[in-house]
Design a protein around this motif. Structure first.
Motif, PDB file in Angstrom:
ATOM      1  N   GLY A 145       0.790  -1.221   0.000  1.00 52.99           N
ATOM      2  CA  GLY A 145       0.000   0.000   0.000  1.00 52.99           C
ATOM      3  C   GLY A 145       0.823   1.271   0.000  1.00 52.99           C
ATOM      4  O   GLY A 145       0.278   2.378  -0.037  1.00 52.99           O
ATOM      5  N   ARG A 146       2.145   1.142   0.023  1.00 56.10           N
ATOM      6  CA  ARG A 146       3.018   2.315   0.047  1.00 56.10           C
ATOM      7  C   ARG A 146       3.075   2.948  -1.338  1.00 56.10           C
ATOM      8  O   ARG A 146       3.382   2.273  -2.332  1.00 56.10           O
ATOM      9  CB  ARG A 146       4.426   1.923   0.502  1.00 56.10           C
ATOM     10  CG  ARG A 146       5.403   3.083   0.644  1.00 56.10           C
ATOM     11  CD  ARG A 146       6.724   2.586   1.213  1.00 56.10           C
ATOM     12  NE  ARG A 146       7.362   1.665   0.294  1.00 56.10           N
ATOM     13  CZ  ARG A 146       8.242   2.051  -0.651  1.00 56.10           C
ATOM     14  NH1 ARG A 146       8.555   3.327  -0.781  1.00 56.10           N
ATOM     15  NH2 ARG A 146       8.806   1.145  -1.427  1.00 56.10           N
ATOM     16  N   THR A 147       2.799   4.230  -1.433  1.00 51.85           N
ATOM     17  CA  THR A 147       2.843   4.938  -2.714  1.00 51.85           C
ATOM     18  C   THR A 147       4.287   5.149  -3.155  1.00 51.85           C
ATOM     19  O   THR A 147       5.108   5.686  -2.399  1.00 51.85           O
ATOM     20  CB  THR A 147       2.128   6.292  -2.616  1.00 51.85           C
ATOM     21  OG1 THR A 147       0.753   6.076  -2.281  1.00 51.85           O
ATOM     22  CG2 THR A 147       2.212   7.058  -3.931  1.00 51.85           C
ATOM     23  N   VAL A 148       4.614   4.706  -4.369  1.00 51.33           N
ATOM     24  CA  VAL A 148       5.976   4.868  -4.893  1.00 51.33           C
ATOM     25  C   VAL A 148       6.035   5.936  -5.984  1.00 51.33           C
ATOM     26  O   VAL A 148       7.128   6.398  -6.353  1.00 51.33           O
ATOM     27  CB  VAL A 148       6.511   3.527  -5.435  1.00 51.33           C
ATOM     28  CG1 VAL A 148       6.621   2.501  -4.317  1.00 51.33           C
ATOM     29  CG2 VAL A 148       5.638   2.979  -6.566  1.00 51.33           C
ATOM     30  N   TRP A 149       4.864   6.331  -6.523  1.00 54.11           N
ATOM     31  CA  TRP A 149       4.825   7.396  -7.539  1.00 54.11           C
ATOM     32  C   TRP A 149       3.393   7.876  -7.685  1.00 54.11           C
ATOM     33  O   TRP A 149       2.453   7.069  -7.598  1.00 54.11           O
ATOM     34  CB  TRP A 149       5.334   6.855  -8.876  1.00 54.11           C
ATOM     35  CG  TRP A 149       5.175   7.825 -10.018  1.00 54.11           C
ATOM     36  CD1 TRP A 149       6.015   8.849 -10.354  1.00 54.11           C
ATOM     37  CD2 TRP A 149       4.102   7.861 -10.976  1.00 54.11           C
ATOM     38  NE1 TRP A 149       5.544   9.521 -11.455  1.00 54.11           N
ATOM     39  CE2 TRP A 149       4.368   8.938 -11.864  1.00 54.11           C
ATOM     40  CE3 TRP A 149       2.950   7.099 -11.159  1.00 54.11           C
ATOM     41  CZ2 TRP A 149       3.523   9.256 -12.915  1.00 54.11           C
ATOM     42  CZ3 TRP A 149       2.109   7.411 -12.207  1.00 54.11           C
ATOM     43  CH2 TRP A 149       2.393   8.484 -13.078  1.00 54.11           C
ATOM     44  N   GLN A 150       3.230   9.157  -7.852  1.00 56.22           N
ATOM     45  CA  GLN A 150       1.904   9.681  -8.168  1.00 56.22           C
ATOM     46  C   GLN A 150       2.043  10.963  -8.991  1.00 56.22           C
ATOM     47  O   GLN A 150       3.055  11.679  -8.908  1.00 56.22           O
ATOM     48  CB  GLN A 150       1.085   9.938  -6.905  1.00 56.22           C
ATOM     49  CG  GLN A 150       1.670  10.927  -5.930  1.00 56.22           C
ATOM     50  CD  GLN A 150       0.827  11.032  -4.658  1.00 56.22           C
ATOM     51  OE1 GLN A 150      -0.149  10.308  -4.490  1.00 56.22           O
ATOM     52  NE2 GLN A 150       1.204  11.933  -3.773  1.00 56.22           N
TER      53      GLN A 150
ATOM     54  N   SER B 112      10.153   6.672 -16.710  1.00 58.28           N
ATOM     55  CA  SER B 112      10.918   5.522 -16.233  1.00 58.28           C
ATOM     56  C   SER B 112      11.193   5.688 -14.742  1.00 58.28           C
ATOM     57  O   SER B 112      11.652   6.744 -14.298  1.00 58.28           O
ATOM     58  CB  SER B 112      12.234   5.415 -17.003  1.00 58.28           C
ATOM     59  OG  SER B 112      12.998   4.344 -16.514  1.00 58.28           O
ATOM     60  N   LEU B 113      10.879   4.646 -13.965  1.00 62.55           N
ATOM     61  CA  LEU B 113      11.013   4.701 -12.509  1.00 62.55           C
ATOM     62  C   LEU B 113      12.041   3.689 -12.043  1.00 62.55           C
ATOM     63  O   LEU B 113      12.086   2.562 -12.537  1.00 62.55           O
ATOM     64  CB  LEU B 113       9.656   4.409 -11.845  1.00 62.55           C
ATOM     65  CG  LEU B 113       8.502   5.337 -12.244  1.00 62.55           C
ATOM     66  CD1 LEU B 113       7.195   4.808 -11.680  1.00 62.55           C
ATOM     67  CD2 LEU B 113       8.771   6.756 -11.750  1.00 62.55           C
ATOM     68  N   ASN B 114      12.840   4.073 -11.076  1.00 61.27           N
ATOM     69  CA  ASN B 114      13.848   3.158 -10.532  1.00 61.27           C
ATOM     70  C   ASN B 114      13.214   2.340  -9.414  1.00 61.27           C
ATOM     71  O   ASN B 114      13.345   2.642  -8.235  1.00 61.27           O
ATOM     72  CB  ASN B 114      15.045   3.956 -10.002  1.00 61.27           C
ATOM     73  CG  ASN B 114      16.164   3.052  -9.520  1.00 61.27           C
ATOM     74  OD1 ASN B 114      16.274   1.913  -9.956  1.00 61.27           O
ATOM     75  ND2 ASN B 114      16.983   3.561  -8.616  1.00 61.27           N
ATOM     76  N   LEU B 115      12.506   1.267  -9.810  1.00 65.95           N
ATOM     77  CA  LEU B 115      11.748   0.461  -8.853  1.00 65.95           C
ATOM     78  C   LEU B 115      12.374  -0.921  -8.700  1.00 65.95           C
ATOM     79  O   LEU B 115      12.976  -1.446  -9.644  1.00 65.95           O
ATOM     80  CB  LEU B 115      10.300   0.299  -9.333  1.00 65.95           C
ATOM     81  CG  LEU B 115       9.479   1.588  -9.486  1.00 65.95           C
ATOM     82  CD1 LEU B 115       8.118   1.259 -10.085  1.00 65.95           C
ATOM     83  CD2 LEU B 115       9.313   2.272  -8.142  1.00 65.95           C
ATOM     84  N   SER B 116      12.195  -1.498  -7.532  1.00 64.87           N
ATOM     85  CA  SER B 116      12.621  -2.887  -7.323  1.00 64.87           C
ATOM     86  C   SER B 116      11.689  -3.817  -8.084  1.00 64.87           C
ATOM     87  O   SER B 116      10.531  -3.484  -8.358  1.00 64.87           O
ATOM     88  CB  SER B 116      12.584  -3.227  -5.830  1.00 64.87           C
ATOM     89  OG  SER B 116      13.446  -2.389  -5.100  1.00 64.87           O
ATOM     90  N   ALA B 117      12.192  -5.004  -8.422  1.00 68.05           N
ATOM     91  CA  ALA B 117      11.362  -5.986  -9.110  1.00 68.05           C
ATOM     92  C   ALA B 117      10.207  -6.401  -8.210  1.00 68.05           C
ATOM     93  O   ALA B 117      10.347  -6.483  -6.985  1.00 68.05           O
ATOM     94  CB  ALA B 117      12.202  -7.202  -9.491  1.00 68.05           C
ATOM     95  N   GLY B 118       9.061  -6.632  -8.813  1.00 71.65           N
ATOM     96  CA  GLY B 118       7.916  -7.087  -8.035  1.00 71.65           C
ATOM     97  C   GLY B 118       6.613  -6.563  -8.597  1.00 71.65           C
ATOM     98  O   GLY B 118       6.570  -5.928  -9.653  1.00 71.65           O
ATOM     99  N   PHE B 119       5.528  -6.838  -7.890  1.00 75.22           N
ATOM    100  CA  PHE B 119       4.210  -6.392  -8.305  1.00 75.22           C
ATOM    101  C   PHE B 119       3.912  -4.998  -7.754  1.00 75.22           C
ATOM    102  O   PHE B 119       4.301  -4.653  -6.630  1.00 75.22           O
ATOM    103  CB  PHE B 119       3.139  -7.366  -7.805  1.00 75.22           C
ATOM    104  CG  PHE B 119       2.935  -8.544  -8.707  1.00 75.22           C
ATOM    105  CD1 PHE B 119       2.425  -8.382  -9.981  1.00 75.22           C
ATOM    106  CD2 PHE B 119       3.240  -9.817  -8.268  1.00 75.22           C
ATOM    107  CE1 PHE B 119       2.220  -9.469 -10.809  1.00 75.22           C
ATOM    108  CE2 PHE B 119       3.048 -10.910  -9.091  1.00 75.22           C
ATOM    109  CZ  PHE B 119       2.534 -10.730 -10.369  1.00 75.22           C
ATOM    110  N   TYR B 120       3.177  -4.232  -8.546  1.00 76.39           N
ATOM    111  CA  TYR B 120       2.712  -2.912  -8.143  1.00 76.39           C
ATOM    112  C   TYR B 120       1.261  -2.757  -8.577  1.00 76.39           C
ATOM    113  O   TYR B 120       0.799  -3.428  -9.504  1.00 76.39           O
ATOM    114  CB  TYR B 120       3.575  -1.813  -8.770  1.00 76.39           C
ATOM    115  CG  TYR B 120       4.997  -1.834  -8.264  1.00 76.39           C
ATOM    116  CD1 TYR B 120       5.380  -1.064  -7.172  1.00 76.39           C
ATOM    117  CD2 TYR B 120       5.948  -2.664  -8.862  1.00 76.39           C
ATOM    118  CE1 TYR B 120       6.681  -1.106  -6.691  1.00 76.39           C
ATOM    119  CE2 TYR B 120       7.251  -2.715  -8.390  1.00 76.39           C
ATOM    120  CZ  TYR B 120       7.613  -1.938  -7.301  1.00 76.39           C
ATOM    121  OH  TYR B 120       8.899  -1.993  -6.812  1.00 76.39           O
TER     122      TYR B 120
END
Length: 555
Positions: free
Chosen positions: A509-514, A529-537
């Motif tokens: 539930g943590r917002t990583v981009w808006q 392009s976002l520098n995100l860790s691998a996984g589901f969002y």
């Protein structure tokens, strides 16, 4: 008269013989009871004056275990402390042979004669016995929950050469998981079973040994490190997770690492095996295991006086159930077979699958229909059980002779889901074990209407979240996406004069981009392009009274 006298003499002689026999039997029975050794799980009073401390977990937990807890904000508790060694010494001085100790239950498994037990129970720190009796050692009933057949298969070409295992892989969306690059790398899976015969020799498990991904083994039945010469049930279960037989069988997490633990004696069904399960789970915890896969279950025993009832499947009664619940509370995902009792008199799930925190796995066939042998729920206290289901009828497995074959049983559905859990957690590394369990439940085919046969249904790695209004042209691509490539949102039905609010959050539930897009974008939006860790969002898009929610996978 002579005849009467003779009869009287014979009667007297017979009486003396019987008396001597009774005396002999009593004497030898008493002698037998004084020298016969039985197994007991002795509960202890406290951990006072222990040399161990919760502030120094490195004394009794591996660094990997400590990190798993820290990552999930799970505190080291007093129950995690080892048994006080001073108490162990006093038990030995009383004549008991110590087999294993339990941190979680503050208990010691001992072998002792009746005379020794009398002395043991007088010790001031002993509070009683688990079950208030010896954990006897009778004859076989069957704690393993699978039954292999010997059908051999040829090759079927698939995109990644799954062969005859294609159905069980795609049924769980594991093909998408593998395609996204999640094959269990970095995840440690503990397998608790009845033996792993020839697992170190069969070709379909060879990469495990070549790549040194078997990190530890232990046999709690024989108290030795080797697990490769006993029962073969664990080999087949391990194959469902770890096998690589090109064009025939791929396990669901074939690049994971493993700890192999033998807790079950396939030649008997006795409550000491529940104690072994407890010790195995504690071993897994201390080794830093992430996911436990266990295709073992307990309902009835060779000694009928020890049998459980359905009412006991309440999540808190059976010894192994209590152990499984604690295991889940230490930050491990625990995956357990439901049982194969669906078509017999028992019918219901078995321990430890009734524990609230574990994933209890039912069996389906290749089309996703409930397998009639699969044990049913609910738990005795009304909770949803089983939790999830996977292919357990005609499951493609590996046999100890090196052949790829099929088998039936919730035993083989369980490791499929354990591998799914491993890859899912790898893809969503920020999640806690509890969140992984809940996410897999929510991904089930009948998450909105769970039942007593399949629970929440068949889980899927990449099943999207349902949108909150009837479907309209709406696409987010690419999905899965990678670093360096922007996301494009194509939503042709939005009002060109309305602003659009986009939010991207991880599964906690943590917002990583808006971002708020101003009017005039003509239905096509671009996410940088976002520098995100691998996984589901989870992406949420809102425009006026319209709302869309979609699950995205970052490679």
């Amino acid at each position: 008269m002579a005849s009467d006298k003779s009869t009287a003499s014979l009667t007297t002689a017979s009486s003396k013989a019987i008396l001597l026999l009774v005396v002999f039997l009593l004497t030898h029975t008493l002698s037998f009871s004084q020298t016969t050794t039985r197994t007991y799980l002795v509960r202890l009073r406290d951990k006072v004056s222990s040399p161990y401390s919760v502030s120094r977990p490195e004394q009794f937990l591996s660094q990997r275990s400590i990190q798993r807890r820290q990552k999930q904000n799970i505190a080291v508790l007093e129950r995690d402390l080892p048994v006080n060694p001073a108490y162990v010494t006093q038990l030995q001085q009383a004549g008991a042979k110590v087999r294993f100790t339990s941190r979680w239950l503050n208990a010691v498994l001992i072998e002792a004669t009746d005379a020794t037990m009398t002395a043991v129970q007088r010790l001031p720190f002993v509070t009683g016995l688990e079950f208030n009796r010896a954990l006897s050692r009778p004859v076989r009933s069957g704690g393993r929950l699978g039954a292999e057949t010997d059908t051999k298969f040829g090759q079927v070409q698939t995109a990644i050469n799954y062969g005859t295992s294609q159905t069980q892989i795609t049924q769980l969306g594991v093909d998408n998981m593998h395609a996204a690059g999640f094959r269990g790398e970095g995840i440690l899976i503990g397998v608790l079973d009845s033996g792993f015969m020839n697992a170190d020799e069969v070709s379909f498990l060879k990469p495990l040994f070549d790549e040194k991904r078997i990190l530890a083994t232990y046999d709690f039945v024989k108290k030795e490190t080797s697990v490769y010469e006993d029962d073969s049930h664990g080999t087949s279960c391990l194959a469902a997770i770890a096998a690589t037989a090109d064009g025939q069988l791929y396990g669901t997490a074939f690049k994971a690492s493993f700890v192999l633990l033998r807790t079950e004696d396939a030649d008997s069904e006795q409550q000491v095996e529940e104690a072994n399960w407890l010790f195995g789970a504690e071993y897994a915890d201390s080794a830093g295991v992430d996911v436990i896969s266990s295709s073992l279950g307990y309902t009835t025993f060779d000694d009928p006086s020890q049998n459980y009832t359905y009412a006991n499947m309440d999540g808190k009664t059976a010894l192994c159930t209590r152990a499984a619940q604690i295991a889940s509370e230490t930050g491990m995902v625990v995956v357990v077979a439901a049982g194969n009792e669906g078509s017999n008199a028992w019918r219901y799930i078995s321990a430890p699958s009734d524990a609230a925190g574990v994933l209890c796995i039912a069996a389906v066939n290749q089309t996703g229909q409930w397998a009639s042998f699969s044990s049913i729920g609910p738990a005795a206290d009304g909770r949803v059980k089983p939790d999830l289901a996977a292919r357990g009828q005609g499951t493609i497995i590996g046999n100890p002779d090196g052949r790829i074959a099929s088998g039936n049983g919730t035993s083989f559905a369980t490791p499929l889901v354990a591998g799914l859990a491993a890859g899912f957690w790898q893809a969503n590394s920020r999640l806690t074990a509890v969140q992984v369990v809940e996410a897999l439940r929510r991904s089930g085919t009948q998450a909105g209407a769970p039942d007593a046969q399949l629970g929440y249904g068949i889980p899927n790695f990449a099943r999207p979240l349902a949108t909150e209004e009837p479907m309209a042209p709406f696409v987010v691509f690419p999905n899965p996406f990678s670093d360096g490539e922007p996301l494009t949102i194509d939503w042709q039905t939005i009002n060109a004069n309305a602003s659009v609010d986009a939010t991207l959050a991880d599964l906690t539930g943590r917002t990583v981009w808006q971002y708020r897009y101003q009017p005039g974008k003509l239905g096509t939006l671009t996410v940088p392009s976002l520098n995100l860790s691998a996984g589901f969002y989870v992406m949420t898009i809102v425009s006026g009274d319209k709302r869309r929610v979609i699950k995205l996978l970052k490679r």
